[in-house]
Design an enzyme around this catalytic site. Structure first.
Site, short mmCIF file in Angstrom:
data_model
loop_
_atom_site.label_atom_id
_atom_site.label_comp_id
_atom_site.label_asym_id
_atom_site.label_seq_id
_atom_site.Cartn_x
_atom_site.Cartn_y
_atom_site.Cartn_z
N ARG A 136 0.37 1.34 -3.97
CA ARG A 136 -0.51 2.36 -3.40
C ARG A 136 -1.32 1.79 -2.24
O ARG A 136 -1.61 0.60 -2.18
CB ARG A 136 -1.46 2.90 -4.48
CG ARG A 136 -0.73 3.73 -5.51
CD ARG A 136 -1.63 4.20 -6.59
NE ARG A 136 -2.06 3.07 -7.42
CZ ARG A 136 -2.81 3.19 -8.50
NH1 ARG A 136 -3.23 4.38 -8.88
NH2 ARG A 136 -3.14 2.13 -9.20
N ASP B 71 2.31 -2.30 -7.93
CA ASP B 71 1.44 -1.23 -7.43
C ASP B 71 1.54 -1.24 -5.91
O ASP B 71 1.09 -2.18 -5.26
CB ASP B 71 0.00 -1.46 -7.89
CG ASP B 71 -0.92 -0.27 -7.62
OD1 ASP B 71 -0.60 0.57 -6.76
OD2 ASP B 71 -1.96 -0.18 -8.29
#
Length: 195
Positions: A126, A124
């Protein structure tokens, strides 16, 4: 740093909103959907939603993104004020091209975490700093965040945002996303209560 680019009324099936577009330092454009006037308010309901072309637009059943987006807009449409920050971070930040490569590995039995790692990509990647900047732009004093992802909450708190609590989002698992949701719960720590 973010810069407001434009804004306009946005009538939807969920109610009347206003859409704001911002540009960040990386010259990426993001959208903020605003219900009512949350400026300077406390306890603002907020959804931070990462772009998902396959789910949000095409209705893919491989993930619960569309369900989360629709539930969030429906919830916000019933509130006096609230916000949805739509971040251009497709595929947990790996982009559409890599996301489809990861789908191919998932078709061969890898879970969503394993697929990213096999491609040499972060699980991830983000970043929620843009969302924190938007909340500061609107002078939001505190939020209740619609999420199942504890990393979002942690990131916002680390950015100085006053997170008062979490509003869980429920999706009914399908045969296509059950394994994906189980992986999000067991490997990514998502607080999914109906899995």
């Amino acid at each position: 740093m973010i810069e407001l680019y434009s804004n306009a009324k946005l009538p939807t099936e969920f109610g009347l909103f206003r859409i704001y577009t911002f540009v960040n330092d990386e010259n990426k454009d993001h959208a903020v959907i605003v219900r009512g006037d949350p400026r300077g308010k406390e306890n603002v309901p907020l959804r931070i939603h990462s772009e998902c072309l396959t789910g949000d637009v095409l209705g893919s059943l491989r993930c619960d993104c569309r369900d989360q987006l629709i539930q969030s807009l429906r919830y916000l449409g019933r509130q006096e004020y609230g916000m949805l920050i739509y971040l251009r971070q497709e595929g947990r930040g790996i982009g559409l091209l890599n996301k489809i490569k990861a789908y191919s590995l998932q078709d061969m039995g890898a879970d969503t975490v394993e697929a990213n790692l096999k491609l040499g990509l972060p699980v991830d990647s983000r970043n929620y700093s843009f969302a924190a900047e938007v909340l500061r732009y609107f002078e939001i004093k505190s939020i209740y965040i619609m999420t199942n992802n504890p990393e979002k909450i942690k990131s916002l708190i680390e950015s100085g945002i006053n997170v008062k609590g979490r509003i869980p989002i429920f999706s009914d698992p399908t045969p296509y996303d059950k394994f994906y949701l189980e992986t999000k719960k067991t490997k990514l720590g998502h607080e999914i209560e109906n899995i």
